[in-house]
Structures are given as structure tokens and as C-alpha cells.
Design an enzyme around this catalytic site. Structure first.
Site, PDB file in Angstrom:
ATOM      1  N   LYS A  11      36.525  39.767  45.894  1.00 53.73           N
ATOM      2  CA  LYS A  11      35.258  39.859  45.157  1.00 53.73           C
ATOM      3  C   LYS A  11      34.700  38.463  44.931  1.00 53.73           C
ATOM      4  CE  LYS A  11      36.507  38.245  40.891  1.00 53.73           C
ATOM      5  NZ  LYS A  11      35.916  37.133  40.136  1.00 53.73           N
ATOM      6  N   ASP A 133      39.217  43.162  36.083  1.00 56.02           N
ATOM      7  CA  ASP A 133      38.489  43.208  37.356  1.00 56.02           C
ATOM      8  C   ASP A 133      38.840  44.427  38.202  1.00 56.02           C
ATOM      9  OD1 ASP A 133      36.957  40.942  37.031  1.00 56.02           O
ATOM     10  OD2 ASP A 133      38.275  39.632  38.181  1.00 56.02           O
TER      11      ASP A 133
END
Length: 282
Positions: A11, A133
Site C-alpha cells: 500500500k 492497516d
């Protein structure tokens, strides 16, 4: 024995704002996540002889890691108790702001959750227990996240510059917990939740004018980040250059593939002390 091979994409936070802190000291965040075609690979063996998570090119405990934690949480909600072993081939830099551990955990949650027909809402709840996350990594799509990672808005129609180069100082790493623990600012960023853009151009303006609130803390531990960002911002045709997550990886975003490739080629020739990846937003 069944064997599965799954990908875990890295990410990138195009911006990351810290908007407050809870009583338990967790920070409230607002961030635009994208995912790129830099992957860890997980070879998952079910009903074999071994248990544990093995990392092919890093010294990481086979029991004290995000993937094993995710498996243990999932097994509590499964009617079966198979032996599960996972071999993780790490391509995502470790402790670099790219959510490698979170991506790996999300990949195993997706695989086993689908296999065992576990409810999607429960999977998101379990993902959050592994790490802030992990819910975003479970989606692995362009999204806006707020809170402590649990509140997610998917943005399937947001058209972004797709070509990105990732740059990190070779041999440097940063613990996410360490960076957050040293974030002492009480002048938090204002929330943008009530004025999220609708139009494409407004999103691009927001991204361009935003920042990463963790940058100053990260610079205290890895001062090389400052030079990386200085160089990236000077690259020809770059849209934005910024640090992702808690660092130390930085990125430069481009509209055209050729511009990104030329920039990466130049950096590889001139900066052997940096690790450089060419990538594309998924």
C-alpha cells in the site's frame, strides 16, 4: 494437503493526516490509500504436517508475526482446526511504510475467510484486531480510511495518475510503533470528512495540497528521507512526491509510464544507496 499461492500487494498513502488521539493513545487518521503491483507471495499449505509462518528471506519469528496472529483469530471462528503453514516470500520492504506485514495478514484472511465462509463484517473486525492497516489491505483497492483504520470508503471511480516509483534509503527501516510513539504534536490536522471531494479535479487538488503528518518524526530517525524527497520533487513531470505511512519509503507519482521509467532509470544510475521500485497503482 492443499496448497494455495496468494499475492499481497503493497500500500501507499497518498496523504496521511492525524486528526486526534483516543484515550487509549491510538491516533485518529484520515488517509487516501492506493495499492501497487509490488507483492509479497504467500504459499499456504493446509492440512500438512507443519504449522507456523516461515519467511524465506527475512529473520522473522514463525509464531510472532501478523500472519500467524490472523490465522489464530480465524481458527476461533472455524469449525475445522487444520494444520496451516505459510511460506512468505518477501518483496515488500520491511518496516518501510508499505504495510507489508498488514498486506500479508490480509491475504491470509481473504483466503481462509472465503474458504471457511466467514462473514465479511467479521473478517473486517478480525482484520482490525491484527492491525490498523489490515482492514484497508483486505480491500486492496483505492480507498479513503478514517478513525483507527476501521472506517473505509471505497473510491472505485477515482482516476489517479497510475505510475509510481518507490524510493527508500538502502538498509534503513522504521518501526511504525516507534514513529507514532514519538508523535507529540497536539495541533492535529483538521478533519476533511465533511468536505470530501465529489469531482475528479477536486480530488486531485486535495491530494496535491495534502501531506504526511508523520514526516517530521520520521526525519528524526532517518534524515535521508529529506534528501530523497528533495530529489523526487525536482524530477521532471512528477505530480507529487511524498513519504508513505511512517516511512522511510517515499514515492513519486506520474501520469505517464515513460516519465516514471525515465525517472527511475536516472535514479538507479545516480543513487546506488537507494532502493528503487517501478510500480503501478492497481
Amino acid at each position: 494437503m492443499s496448497i494455495f499461492l496468494v499475492k499481497a500487494p503493497a500500500k501507499v498513502n497518498l496523504f496521511l493526516h492525524i486528526t486526534g488521539k483516543r484515550i487509549d493513545q491510538h491516533h485518529y487518521l484520515e488517509s487516501l490509500f492506493v495499492f501497487v503491483n509490488v507483492y509479497d507471495l504467500l504459499e499456504v499449505n493446509i492440512d500438512g504436517r507443519k504449522r507456523g509462518v516461515y519467511f524465506s528471506n527475512f529473520k522473522i519469528s514463525k509464531y510472532n508475526n501478523t500472519v500467524y496472529k490472523a490465522i489464530e483469530l480465524l481458527l476461533k471462528h472455524s469449525s475445522v482446526r487444520p494444520n496451516i503453514s505459510v511460506n512468505v516470500i518477501k518483496n515488500i520492504l520491511v518496516s518501510a511504510g508499505l504495510a507489508g506485514g498488514s498486506a500479508d495478514a490480509a491475504a491470509i484472511i481473504r483466503l481462509l475467510g472465503n474458504m471457511w465462509n466467514i462473514d465479511c463484517k467479521l473478517l473486517q473486525d478480525l482484520a482490525l484486531k491484527v492491525g490498523s492497516d489490515v482492514p484497508a489491505c483486505l480491500e486492496s483497492k483505492t480507498l479513503f480510511a478514517k478513525g483507527v483504520g476501521e472506517d473505509i470508503l471505497l473510491l472505485p471511480d477515482l482516476l489517479l495518475p497510475r505510475y509510481i516509483i518507490l524510493v527508500a534509503p538502502r538498509g534503513k527501516s522504521l518501526s511504525t510503533a516507534k514513529v507514532f510513539n514519538h508523535y507529540k504534536c497536539d495541533n492535529f490536522s483538521a478533519s476533511i470528512c465533511d468536505k470530501l471531494p465529489v469531482k475528479q479535479d477536486d480530488w486531485m487538488e486535495l491530494i496535491y495540497n495534502s501531506k504526511n503528518d508523520l514526516l517530521d518524526v520520521a526525519l528524526n530517525f532517518v534524515p535521508e528521507i529529506e534528501e530523497i524527497l528533495f530529489v523526487l520533487k525536482k524530477l521532471k513531470n512528477v505530480f507529487i512526491a511524498r513519504m508513505t505511512g511512517s516511512g522511510a519509503t517515499c514515492f513519486a507519482l506520474f501520469h505517464e509510464l515513460s516519465h516514471a521509467e525515465n525517472a527511475a532509470k536516472h535514479l538507479r544510475m545516480t543513487r546506488p544507496d537507494w532502493v528503487i521500485f517501478n510500480a503501478k497503482i492497481l
